[in-house]
Design an enzyme around this catalytic site. Structure first.
Site, PDB file in Angstrom:
ATOM      1  N   SER A 126       0.808  -1.238  -0.061  1.00  6.43           N
ATOM      2  CA  SER A 126      -0.041   0.095  -0.179  1.00  6.43           C
ATOM      3  C   SER A 126       0.878   1.154   0.092  1.00  6.43           C
ATOM      4  O   SER A 126       1.963   1.232   0.417  1.00  6.43           O
ATOM      5  CB  SER A 126      -1.022  -0.107   1.349  1.00  6.43           C
ATOM      6  N   TYR A 151      -1.796  -0.669  10.757  1.00  2.00           N
ATOM      7  CA  TYR A 151      -2.121  -1.412   9.627  1.00  2.00           C
ATOM      8  C   TYR A 151      -1.121  -1.031   8.783  1.00  2.00           C
ATOM      9  O   TYR A 151      -0.446  -2.164   7.844  1.00  2.00           O
ATOM     10  CB  TYR A 151      -3.578  -0.842   9.088  1.00  2.00           C
ATOM     11  N   LYS A 155       2.225  -3.708   6.630  1.00  3.05           N
ATOM     12  CA  LYS A 155       2.577  -3.643   5.417  1.00  3.05           C
ATOM     13  C   LYS A 155       4.130  -3.429   5.014  1.00  3.05           C
ATOM     14  O   LYS A 155       4.723  -4.325   4.340  1.00  3.05           O
ATOM     15  CB  LYS A 155       1.948  -2.833   4.547  1.00  3.05           C
TER      16      LYS A 155
HETATM   17  P1  NAD Z   1     -11.176  -7.352   1.540  1.00  4.64           P
HETATM   18  O1  NAD Z   1     -11.260  -7.196   3.234  1.00  4.64           O
HETATM   19  O2  NAD Z   1     -12.368  -7.164   0.782  1.00  4.64           O
HETATM   20  O3  NAD Z   1     -10.291  -8.665   1.223  1.00  4.64           O
HETATM   21  C1  NAD Z   1      -9.477  -9.360   2.035  1.00  4.64           C
HETATM   22  C2  NAD Z   1      -9.971 -10.838   2.103  1.00  4.64           C
HETATM   23  O4  NAD Z   1      -8.741 -11.540   2.932  1.00  4.64           O
HETATM   24  C3  NAD Z   1     -11.325 -11.027   2.542  1.00  4.64           C
HETATM   25  O5  NAD Z   1     -12.169 -11.878   1.927  1.00  4.64           O
HETATM   26  C4  NAD Z   1     -11.024 -11.670   3.894  1.00  4.64           C
HETATM   27  O6  NAD Z   1     -12.243 -12.537   4.343  1.00  4.64           O
HETATM   28  C5  NAD Z   1      -9.774 -12.262   4.141  1.00  4.64           C
HETATM   29  N1  NAD Z   1      -9.025 -12.552   4.800  1.00  4.64           N
HETATM   30  C6  NAD Z   1      -8.637 -11.783   5.981  1.00  4.64           C
HETATM   31  N2  NAD Z   1      -7.613 -12.389   6.858  1.00  4.64           N
HETATM   32  C7  NAD Z   1      -7.503 -13.522   6.519  1.00  4.64           C
HETATM   33  C8  NAD Z   1      -7.003 -14.763   7.065  1.00  4.64           C
HETATM   34  N3  NAD Z   1      -6.155 -14.778   7.981  1.00  4.64           N
HETATM   35  N4  NAD Z   1      -7.238 -15.875   6.264  1.00  4.64           N
HETATM   36  C9  NAD Z   1      -7.763 -15.922   5.106  1.00  4.64           C
HETATM   37  N5  NAD Z   1      -8.386 -15.139   4.715  1.00  4.64           N
HETATM   38  C10 NAD Z   1      -8.323 -13.991   5.126  1.00  4.64           C
HETATM   39  O7  NAD Z   1      -9.791  -6.288   1.295  1.00  4.64           O
HETATM   40  P2  NAD Z   1      -9.408  -5.801  -0.171  1.00  4.64           P
HETATM   41  O8  NAD Z   1      -9.720  -4.359  -0.131  1.00  4.64           O
HETATM   42  O9  NAD Z   1      -9.781  -6.515  -1.253  1.00  4.64           O
HETATM   43  O10 NAD Z   1      -7.954  -5.834   0.098  1.00  4.64           O
HETATM   44  C11 NAD Z   1      -7.019  -6.769  -0.257  1.00  4.64           C
HETATM   45  C12 NAD Z   1      -5.789  -6.693   0.160  1.00  4.64           C
HETATM   46  O11 NAD Z   1      -5.304  -5.277  -0.449  1.00  4.64           O
HETATM   47  C13 NAD Z   1      -5.450  -6.440   1.600  1.00  4.64           C
HETATM   48  O12 NAD Z   1      -4.217  -6.933   1.759  1.00  4.64           O
HETATM   49  C14 NAD Z   1      -5.503  -4.890   1.893  1.00  4.64           C
HETATM   50  O13 NAD Z   1      -4.667  -4.423   2.964  1.00  4.64           O
HETATM   51  C15 NAD Z   1      -4.576  -4.550   0.315  1.00  4.64           C
HETATM   52  N6  NAD Z   1      -4.870  -2.981   0.129  1.00  4.64           N
HETATM   53  C16 NAD Z   1      -6.240  -2.663  -0.106  1.00  4.64           C
HETATM   54  C17 NAD Z   1      -6.532  -1.343  -0.263  1.00  4.64           C
HETATM   55  C18 NAD Z   1      -7.715  -0.910  -0.444  1.00  4.64           C
HETATM   56  O14 NAD Z   1      -8.147   0.418  -0.350  1.00  4.64           O
HETATM   57  N7  NAD Z   1      -8.733  -1.641  -0.555  1.00  4.64           N
HETATM   58  C19 NAD Z   1      -5.320  -0.479  -0.463  1.00  4.64           C
HETATM   59  C20 NAD Z   1      -4.038  -0.967  -0.346  1.00  4.64           C
HETATM   60  C21 NAD Z   1      -4.020  -2.210   0.091  1.00  4.64           C
END
Ligand code: NAD
Ligand code: UDP
Length: 346
Positions: A126, A151, A155
Site C-alpha cells: 500500500s 495497519y 505492510k
Molecule cells: P477485503 O477485506 O475485501 O479482502 C481481504 C480478504 O481476505 C477478505 O475476503 C477476508 O475474508 C480475507 N482474509 C482476511 N484475513 C484472512 C486470513 N487470516 N486468512 C484467510 N483469509 C483472510 O480487502 P481488499 O480491499 O480486497 O484488500 C485486499 C488486500 O489489499 C489487503 O491485503 C489490503 O490490505 C490491501 N490493500 C487494500 C487497499 C484498499 O483500499 N482496498 C489499499 C491498499 C492495500
C-alpha cells in the site's frame, strides 16, 4: 510450469476481481479465504460473469496444516496474497489482531511456500508505506517513512520480510505492489466492494449516501494545505489494479528477484472533486458537511506510476468517470452488496 494460482483473500473486494481476471486469462485458481470480511457469493458472481469457478477452500492463512494440504493437493505456480485485515481505526485499537493476521499469517504462508518449492509471490502492499511522503508525486524512489498506523506498519514489516527472504534465497520472485486508492467495480455490475458495517473509505461511503443507506458524508477537514482544503488521493479502478497483478506475475516469472511498483494513475483528486464528479456522473445529490481532519490522514498522496509503465508496460487506462459509473452500477444493483436480492437495473 503449472498454470495454477493460489489467491489468498480471493473472496474479498480486490481478490474477487483478480480471480475473475486470472480465470479469464486461462489460469486455474484456488481461493483460500476465511470469509472474515467477505461472502462466498462473490465467487458465484465470478462464475456468472466468466462461466468458470475457482476451487474454494474456506480457511485461514495462519493454519499451517491447512496450507500444507492446499499446496500438496494443487500444483500451485504462484501466490497472489490479498488476505489481510485493512481497517486503519481497528488496527489502532487492536494492533495484536493486525500483527497476528497480517504479519504472522504472511510468514506462515511464506514458510509453506518454501517447503513446497513455490517462489512466485505477488503482494498487496500500500501507498501507506510512504508515511507522510517527503515529495509529490510519490515514486518508488521516494523515501519509505514510518507509516502512521499499525495497519500500515504491518505492510512495511511484510515488505521488509520479503526483501530479506529475497536477499537470502535467489529462488524467490516477488512483486511488491503499492496500491494507491482502489475504487470502482467490474463493468458488469456483478462484482464490487462489500464493506461490512459503516464504510471507512470515501467511495463506499458516498455510494451509501447516494443509495440512501447513510444520511450525509462527513468530509474530514477543509484546512489541509491543498487547493480546496480537502484531502487529495490517487483513485485507481480495481480492474486496472488487477491487470497490474497479471503483468507483475508475467514480469517476475521472466525477471528474477524482488520488484516494487506503484499502482496508481498519477492523478490526484480532492474529496470535493470526487463529490462533484459523483453527482455529475450519477445524477444523485450527495449531502455533506465538514468535520475535523481524521487522525493520521495525510493531505495528499498521488503516484508517479512511470516505473510500472516502463518495466511492465502497465498503465491505468480507466478514467474517474469510469470508476464512479461502475461503482454506482454495482451499488444500485446490489444496495447491500452480496447480501442483496439481485435487482439488476443496468
Ligand atoms: P477485503 O477485506 O475485501 O479482502 C481481504 C480478504 O481476505 C477478505 O475476503 C477476508 O475474508 C480475507 N482474509 C482476511 N484475513 C484472512 C486470513 N487470516 N486468512 C484467510 N483469509 C483472510 O480487502 P481488499 O480491499 O480486497 O484488500 C485486499 C488486500 O489489499 C489487503 O491485503 C489490503 O490490505 C490491501 N490493500 C487494500 C487497499 C484498499 O483500499 N482496498 C489499499 C491498499 C492495500
Ligand atoms: N474521507 C472523508 N470522509 C470519509 C472518508 C474519507 O472526507 O467518510 C477523505 C479522507 O480524509 C481522505 C480521502 O477521503 O482525504 C480518501 O479517504 P479513504 O479512507 O478512502 O482513503 P485513504 O485515506 O486511506 O487513502
Amino acid at each position: 510450469m503449472s498454470n495454477t494460482v493460489l489467491v489468498t483473500g480471493g473472496a474479498g473486494y480486490i481478490g474477487s476481481h483478480a480471480v475473475l481476471a486470472l480465470l479469464q486469462n486461462g489460469k486455474n485458481v484456488v481461493v483460500l479465504d476465511n470469509l472474515s470480511n467477505s461472502l462466498r457469493a462473490a465467487l458465484d458472481h465470478v462464475e456468472n460473469i466468466c462461466g468458470k469457478r475457482p476451487v474454494f477452500v474456506e480457511g485461514d492463512i495462519r493454519d499451517s496444516a491447512l496450507l500444507d494440504q492446499v499446496f500438496s493437493e494443487h500444483a500451485i505456480e504462484a501466490v497472489f496474497h490479498f488476505a489481510g485485515l485493512k481497517a486503519v481505526g481497528e488496527s489502532v485499537r487492536e494492533p495484536e489482531k493486525y500483527y497476528d493476521n497480517n504479519v504472522a499469517g504472511t510468514l506462515t504462508l511464506l514458510k509453506t511456500m518454501n517447503q513446497h518449492g513455490v517462489f512466485n509471490f505477488v503482494f498487496s502492499s500500500s501507498a501507506t508505506v510512504y508515511g507522510c511522503p517527503s515529495e509529490m508525486p510519490i515514486s518508488e524512489e521516494t523515501k519509505v517513512e514510518r507509516p502512521t498506523n499499525p495497519y500500515g506498519r504491518t505492510k512495511l514489516i511484510i515488505e521488509d520480510m520479503l526483501r530479506d527472504f529475497s536477499d537470502a534465497d535467489e529462488r524467490w520472485n516477488i512483486a511488491l505492489l503499492r496500491y494507491f486508492n482502489p475504487i470502482g467495480a467490474h463493468e458488469s455490475g456483478l462484482l464490487g466492494e462489500h464493506p461490512q458495517g459503516i464504510p471507512n473509505n470515501l467511495l463506499p461511503y458516498i455510494s451509501q449516501v447516494a443509495i440512501g443507506t447513510l444520511k450525509e458524508l462527513k468530509v474530514f477537514g477543509n484546512d489541509h494545505p491543498t487547493p480546496d482544503g480537502t484531502g487529495i488521493r490517487d483513485y485507481i479502478h480495481v480492474v486496472d489494479l488487477v491487470e497490474g497483478h497479471l503483468k507483475a506475475l508475467d514480469f517476475i516469472c521472466e525477471h528474477k528477484g524482488l520488484h516494487t511498483w506503484n499502482l496508481g494513475t498519477g492523478t490526484g483528486y480532492s474529496v470535493i472533486e470526487i463529490i462533484d464528479s459523483f453527482e455529475q456522473v450519477t445524477g444523485q445529490n450527495i449531502p455533506y458537511s465538514f468535520t475535523e481532519r481524521r487522525a493520521g490522514d495525510v493531505a495528499e498522496s498521488w503516484s508517479n506510476p512511470a516505473k510500472a509503465k516502463v518495466e511492465m508496460n502497465w498503465v491505468a487506462s480507466r478514467t474517474l468517470e469510469d470508476m464512479i459509473r461502475d461503482t454506482w452500477r454495482w451499488q444500485s444493483n446490489y444496495p447491500a452488496g452480496y447480501a442483496s436480492t439481485p435487482t439488476p437495473t443496468h
